[in-house]
Design a protein around this motif. Structure first.
Motif, PDB file in Angstrom:
ATOM      1  N   PRO A  19      76.346 -22.353 -52.464  1.00 25.51           N
ATOM      2  CA  PRO A  19      76.052 -23.440 -51.283  1.00 25.51           C
ATOM      3  C   PRO A  19      75.080 -24.646 -52.058  1.00 25.51           C
ATOM      4  O   PRO A  19      75.161 -25.521 -51.327  1.00 25.51           O
ATOM      5  CB  PRO A  19      74.917 -22.748 -50.547  1.00 25.51           C
ATOM      6  N   ALA A  58      71.578 -28.025 -57.257  1.00 23.36           N
ATOM      7  CA  ALA A  58      70.320 -27.596 -57.476  1.00 23.36           C
ATOM      8  C   ALA A  58      69.915 -27.261 -58.912  1.00 23.36           C
ATOM      9  O   ALA A  58      69.090 -26.244 -59.070  1.00 23.36           O
ATOM     10  CB  ALA A  58      70.149 -26.432 -56.507  1.00 23.36           C
ATOM     11  N   GLY A  59      70.712 -27.448 -59.827  1.00 20.96           N
ATOM     12  CA  GLY A  59      70.521 -27.360 -61.174  1.00 20.96           C
ATOM     13  C   GLY A  59      71.224 -25.954 -61.725  1.00 20.96           C
ATOM     14  O   GLY A  59      72.042 -25.507 -61.078  1.00 20.96           O
ATOM     15  N   ALA A  60      70.774 -25.605 -62.945  1.00 21.96           N
ATOM     16  CA  ALA A  60      71.482 -24.586 -63.423  1.00 21.96           C
ATOM     17  C   ALA A  60      71.490 -23.265 -62.396  1.00 21.96           C
ATOM     18  O   ALA A  60      70.667 -23.067 -61.856  1.00 21.96           O
ATOM     19  CB  ALA A  60      70.651 -23.963 -64.825  1.00 21.96           C
ATOM     20  N   ASP A  61      72.533 -22.451 -62.803  1.00 23.79           N
ATOM     21  CA  ASP A  61      72.488 -20.993 -62.022  1.00 23.79           C
ATOM     22  C   ASP A  61      71.544 -20.225 -62.386  1.00 23.79           C
ATOM     23  O   ASP A  61      71.550 -19.697 -63.613  1.00 23.79           O
ATOM     24  CB  ASP A  61      74.125 -20.602 -61.910  1.00 23.79           C
ATOM     25  N   ILE A  62      70.342 -20.035 -61.690  1.00 24.32           N
ATOM     26  CA  ILE A  62      69.419 -19.308 -62.143  1.00 24.32           C
ATOM     27  C   ILE A  62      69.851 -17.702 -62.562  1.00 24.32           C
ATOM     28  O   ILE A  62      69.143 -17.195 -63.621  1.00 24.32           O
ATOM     29  CB  ILE A  62      68.172 -19.042 -61.282  1.00 24.32           C
ATOM     30  N   GLY A 100      68.610 -28.900 -63.858  1.00 22.00           N
ATOM     31  CA  GLY A 100      69.866 -29.361 -64.470  1.00 22.00           C
ATOM     32  C   GLY A 100      70.375 -30.344 -63.696  1.00 22.00           C
ATOM     33  O   GLY A 100      71.051 -31.323 -64.409  1.00 22.00           O
ATOM     34  N   GLU A 103      68.860 -33.601 -64.512  1.00 18.70           N
ATOM     35  CA  GLU A 103      69.227 -34.035 -65.867  1.00 18.70           C
ATOM     36  C   GLU A 103      70.545 -34.557 -66.090  1.00 18.70           C
ATOM     37  O   GLU A 103      70.829 -35.477 -66.834  1.00 18.70           O
ATOM     38  CB  GLU A 103      68.903 -32.400 -66.631  1.00 18.70           C
ATOM     39  N   PRO A 122      62.133 -28.618 -61.146  1.00 18.25           N
ATOM     40  CA  PRO A 122      61.349 -27.596 -60.769  1.00 18.25           C
ATOM     41  C   PRO A 122      61.209 -26.319 -61.776  1.00 18.25           C
ATOM     42  O   PRO A 122      60.898 -25.171 -61.382  1.00 18.25           O
ATOM     43  CB  PRO A 122      61.923 -27.225 -59.423  1.00 18.25           C
ATOM     44  N   GLU A 123      61.795 -26.505 -63.112  1.00 18.75           N
ATOM     45  CA  GLU A 123      62.170 -25.343 -63.875  1.00 18.75           C
ATOM     46  C   GLU A 123      60.677 -24.690 -64.239  1.00 18.75           C
ATOM     47  O   GLU A 123      60.719 -23.473 -64.381  1.00 18.75           O
ATOM     48  CB  GLU A 123      62.431 -25.851 -65.265  1.00 18.75           C
ATOM     49  N   GLY A 131      65.270 -27.939 -69.934  1.00 20.61           N
ATOM     50  CA  GLY A 131      65.960 -27.555 -71.275  1.00 20.61           C
ATOM     51  C   GLY A 131      67.125 -28.567 -71.757  1.00 20.61           C
ATOM     52  O   GLY A 131      68.006 -28.085 -72.438  1.00 20.61           O
ATOM     53  N   PHE A 255      61.836 -24.021 -75.084  1.00 17.32           N
ATOM     54  CA  PHE A 255      62.636 -23.487 -74.081  1.00 17.32           C
ATOM     55  C   PHE A 255      62.780 -22.049 -74.499  1.00 17.32           C
ATOM     56  O   PHE A 255      62.771 -20.978 -73.570  1.00 17.32           O
ATOM     57  CB  PHE A 255      63.911 -24.197 -73.976  1.00 17.32           C
ATOM     58  N   PHE A 272      64.072 -14.937 -56.398  1.00 14.31           N
ATOM     59  CA  PHE A 272      65.129 -14.344 -55.593  1.00 14.31           C
ATOM     60  C   PHE A 272      64.682 -13.375 -54.464  1.00 14.31           C
ATOM     61  O   PHE A 272      65.346 -13.154 -53.426  1.00 14.31           O
ATOM     62  CB  PHE A 272      66.245 -13.529 -56.196  1.00 14.31           C
ATOM     63  N   ARG A 275      63.907 -14.696 -51.299  1.00 17.37           N
ATOM     64  CA  ARG A 275      65.092 -15.134 -50.370  1.00 17.37           C
ATOM     65  C   ARG A 275      65.764 -13.726 -49.833  1.00 17.37           C
ATOM     66  O   ARG A 275      66.190 -13.780 -48.732  1.00 17.37           O
ATOM     67  CB  ARG A 275      66.085 -15.779 -51.360  1.00 17.37           C
ATOM     68  N   ARG A 278      64.585 -12.369 -46.340  1.00 17.23           N
ATOM     69  CA  ARG A 278      65.027 -13.052 -45.269  1.00 17.23           C
ATOM     70  C   ARG A 278      66.055 -11.842 -44.726  1.00 17.23           C
ATOM     71  O   ARG A 278      66.087 -12.040 -43.378  1.00 17.23           O
ATOM     72  CB  ARG A 278      65.627 -14.286 -45.725  1.00 17.23           C
ATOM     73  N   ARG A 279      66.774 -11.233 -45.477  1.00 14.38           N
ATOM     74  CA  ARG A 279      67.678 -10.398 -44.844  1.00 14.38           C
ATOM     75  C   ARG A 279      67.101  -8.861 -44.635  1.00 14.38           C
ATOM     76  O   ARG A 279      67.168  -8.053 -45.307  1.00 14.38           O
ATOM     77  CB  ARG A 279      68.706 -10.146 -45.884  1.00 14.38           C
TER      78      ARG A 279
END
Ligand code: CAA
Ligand code: NAI
Length: 725
Positions: A19, A58-62, A100, A103, A122-123, A131, A255, A272, A275, A278-279
């Motif tokens: 998303p 939203a940057g790199a896939d955490i 990212g 970046e 926000p890293e 990084g 890094f 995570f 998040r 919430r479920r």
């Protein structure tokens, strides 16, 4: 994936990974392919990079940071590739450009943003640093002070601020993509050298070294043991000291240090976990996926003391009109004054064009002593004194006055939700909404369902948490619920340690060094010792109802410390009386000083009770306080009061000042190793057999017996959860 398209002279590369268009390895690959394709195609004169569905990225896939094929290091070369393109590249920033994602935008030659977009690095909040050369490019673009602020705090800034800082070239209110394509067409053929950030010098600040030294002190103070802010700082400092390529090398080294520090894993787990909670689900099968919330168009708050004032402020900030009720005019006026002051302060703090409800308008915020005005509200939050008889009286009244669909919430800290609900004609609509002080600041909302609470009521309370920008955590009903129940053994150990030879400042220091914002004794002085004293008197543990002949240091066959009661009997309630576990400069003062009177009092107390003073080391202080809290957490999980360890961790991080870089108490236990936690509890329990809080929980023992499984598997070892609904 990223998608490549070419309509006119401008090739479009669209980042696509719902998303939030996180930059997975697959997305990066297609981004690289797109850039190469555009480069090779002579009909392409410029490139525009945007994101799918109104979000840049939203940057790199955490999740990628913990996978074997690690993401770290893959993005930097692609950002360089963008920047070195001989054709102008424009970033069209909609929604968010974070980490990212930003970046990538910094590698572009031009940046254009929608007025509602937010940007940030926000890293640091997930234990890392930008990084992909972000620590080297951002200071070159917006200067060291602003870059340092963004990188060490991770804050998101609105597009309007980004424009002022020079982070973006232009903001638009309409179609960002079209505006970016127009810009790309316009800049075709213009020299790119001045637009390549890696070639720019870092803007000078007078007295750069002195400025940086001062900034470092501030960063360290705020970090409280978290590594990432300081390493972010070091990377930015490298930008001020070395050429770009060398700065990038330093960034990479730092890094890697963070990636393997353990703190990054803890912070990403916390991201995570927040998040995941919430479920929500309950043991009876109710869950977020099937329950729908009721709308809350108008609310009410009863009781305008410490908590009620903050709750009213929170509701107004969320633009929920409400009625605020007190028991009499004197308390009403006092409460109104305090609420108005809080709201004025909050209104001044609102940023980015956010609006606060006009709280001077009685249609939005009405103060009253008349219960009849609660007739048509959708939800009531009760925050009167912690007294069961009073709460029952109020709920009985509410069930007669409020419309049938209204949800009735109690802000009790520990009392039985079922008993409160029994005073009403609608127990399915009674629920605990436990706010934390100060209620307009603290993010946690513990949501407690009773035996009869309906799934709709739970969903509505969760929706309310979201509207208030809080983290709602759904838990079952037991004394103290999750947060306070785990806190009791922790505070109890802290007091026992004083009996045995320690001092408040020694105990607080150990826990503050661990990373807690505030140790147990400073906390108790802040909250007021009288609060617990009243509760213990109500429970018959002290005061006039204590049966004659009860041993001073024992209750119901268990160890008990009367120390906090003795302090209260001396009128030492903490900050409010300028004396508690510490001494303060005045009533309401905040500077705690160790108190020789208290040290003397403790010595006399030990003499009176024949307790031999011994030296207690830091390890014992830490382990007894933390492991007893964690032990209670295992009992809570075994009873089905919370549906997973993530719930306990989210509660502790957001409500109790647990250091986030340690992931929460249950995550921390998993990093210490359950066999070690168990062995230590066994040792302390043998030394203190009359302290049930140190007796290892059966669930902890079981997890050790089955081989110390990873945290995410713990719940599968519970044979059966007890139903609380
Ligand atoms: N990677 C993987 N998943 C992500 C993600 C990311 N960067 N950002 C968000 N998600 C996931 C969330 O886990 C959530 O998943 P579920 O629906 O399965 O729970 C989903 O996307 C939606 O996220 P939110 O529920 O948080 O939605 P929101 O609208 O409230 O907030 C957001 C959106 C502001 C982007 C917020 O998700 C956020 O702050 N994300 C993290 C941003 C971040 O930290 N980026 C830096 C990553 S590190 C890096 O980029 C590079 C580097 O150089 C080291
Ligand atoms: P408080 O003593 O500051 O305020 C209670 C208010 O309720 C007073 O202003 C009082 O006049 C009002 N009140 C009493 N009877 C009333 C009635 N019949 N009708 C209308 N108003 C009435 O108490 P505080 O600290 O705000 O606590 C309220 C509740 O919140 C308690 O249940 C407490 O356990 C809980 N709580 C308190 C926290 C804290 O840190 N103070 C944290 C979380 C929960």
């Amino acid at each position: 994936m990223a998608q490549y398209a070419r309509g006119s002279a401008v090739a479009v590369i669209r980042l696509r990974n719902p998303p939030v268009n996180a930059l997975s390895l697959a997305v990066l690959q297609t981004l690289e392919d797109g850039l190469k394709k555009a480069d090779a195609d002579p009909s392409v004169k410029a490139v525009m990079i945007c994101g799918e569905n109104g979000k840049f990225s939203a940057g790199a896939d955490i999740r990628g940071f913990s996978s074997p094929k690690r993401l770290g290091g893959a993005l930097g070369p692609i950002v360089s590739l963008i920047e070195s393109s001989e054709k102008p590249v424009v970033a069209a920033i909609e929604g968010v450009a974070l980490g990212g994602g930003l970046e990538v935008a910094l590698g572009c030659h031009y940046r254009i943003a929608h007025v509602k977009a937010r940007m940030g690095l926000p890293e640091v909040t997930i234990g890392l640093l930008p990084g992909a050369e972000g620590t080297q490019r951002l200071p070159r673009l917006i200067g060291v002070p602003a870059a340092l602020d963004m990188i060490t705090t991770g804050k998101h800034i609105p597009a309007t601020e980004a424009l002022k800082l020079g982070l973006v070239d232009e903001i638009v209110e309409e179609n960002t993509i079209e505006a970016a394509i127009r810009l790309a067409n316009k800049v075709i053929g213009q020299p790119l050298g001045p637009r390549r950030l890696s070639l720019k010098p870092v803007p000078k600040v007078p007295n750069m070294e002195a400025f940086l030294d001062e900034a470092l002190v501030k960063v360290k103070r705020q970090a409280r043991g978290c590594l990432a802010p300081e390493l972010c700082f070091q990377a930015v400092r490298a930008a001020t000291q070395s050429p770009f390529a060398e700065g990038v090398r330093r960034e990479r080294e730092l890094f890697q240090v963070l990636l393997s520090s353990g703190q990054a894993q803890a912070l990403q787990y916390a991201f995570f976990a927040e998040r995941a909670v919430r479920r929500w689900a309950t043991p009876s099968g109710a869950s977020w996926s099937s329950a729908a919330p009721q709308p809350v168009r108008r609310a009410a708050v009863i009781g305008l003391g410490t908590m009620g004032q903050g709750i009213v402020t929170s509701l107004v900030k969320a633009n929920i009109p409400l009625v605020a009720l007190e028991q009499d005019l004197e308390n009403l006026n006092k409460g109104r004054k305090a609420v108005m002051l809080l709201l004025q302060r909050e209104a001044m703090k609102m940023e980015g064009g956010a609006q606060i409800l006009d709280f001077h308008n009685p249609a939005h915020l009405q103060f009253t002593v008349d219960f009849d005005l609660l007739r048509d509200v959708d939800l009531v939050i009760e925050a009167v004194f912690e007294n069961m008889a009073l709460k029952k009286e109020i709920f009985h009244k509410l069930s007669k006055i409020c419309k049938p669909g209204a949800l009735l919430c109690t802000n009790t800290s520990a009392l039985n939700i079922d008993e409160i609900a029994s005073a009403t004609n609608r127990p399915q609509q009674v629920i605990g909404t436990h706010f934390f002080s100060p209620a307009h600041v603290m993010r946690l909302l513990e949501i407690i369902y009773g035996r009869h609470t309906s799934p709709t009521a739970i969903a509505t309370a969760m929706q309310l948490a979201k509207a208030l920008k809080k983290v709602g955590v759904v838990v079952g009903n037991c004394f103290g619920f999750v947060g306070n129940r785990m806190m009791f053994p922790y505070v109890q150990q802290a007091v026992f340690l004083l009996e045995e030879g320690s001092r408040p400042e020694a105990v607080d220091q150990v826990l503050e060094d661990f990373g807690f914002k505030i140790g147990p004794f400073r906390m108790s002085d802040l909250a007021g010792l009288d609060v617990g004293w009243r509760s213990r008197k109500d429970q018959g543990l002290t005061g006039p109802s204590l049966p004659a002949g009860t041993p001073a240091r024992q209750r119901h066959g268990q160890r008990y410390s009367p120390l906090p009661d003795l302090l209260c009997e001396q009128g030492r309630f903490g900050q409010k009386t300028a004396r508690g576990w510490y001494l303060y400069e005045k009533a309401g003062g905040r500077t705690a000083t160790p108190d020789p009177w208290l040290h003397n009092f403790l010595s006399q107390y030990r003499d009176t009770h024949g307790i031999q003073t011994r030296f207690i080391d830091q390890e014992e202080i830490l382990e007894r306080c933390l492991f007893s809290l964690i032990n209670e957490g295992f009992a809570i999980l075994a009873e089905g009061i919370a549906s997973g360890p993530e719930h306990l961790d989210v509660i502790y991080i957001n409500g109790y000042g647990w250091p986030e870089h340690r992931g929460g108490p249950m995550f921390y236990a998993s990093t210490v190793g359950l066999p070690r936690v168990l062995a230590k509890l066994q040792k302390y329990s043998e030394a203190h057999p009359d302290v049930p809080g140190l007796r290892p929980s059966a669930f902890l023992k079981k997890l050790v017996a089955v081989g110390n499984p990873p945290l995410k598997e713990w719940m599968s070892y519970l044979s059966q959860q007890s139903s609380k609904l």
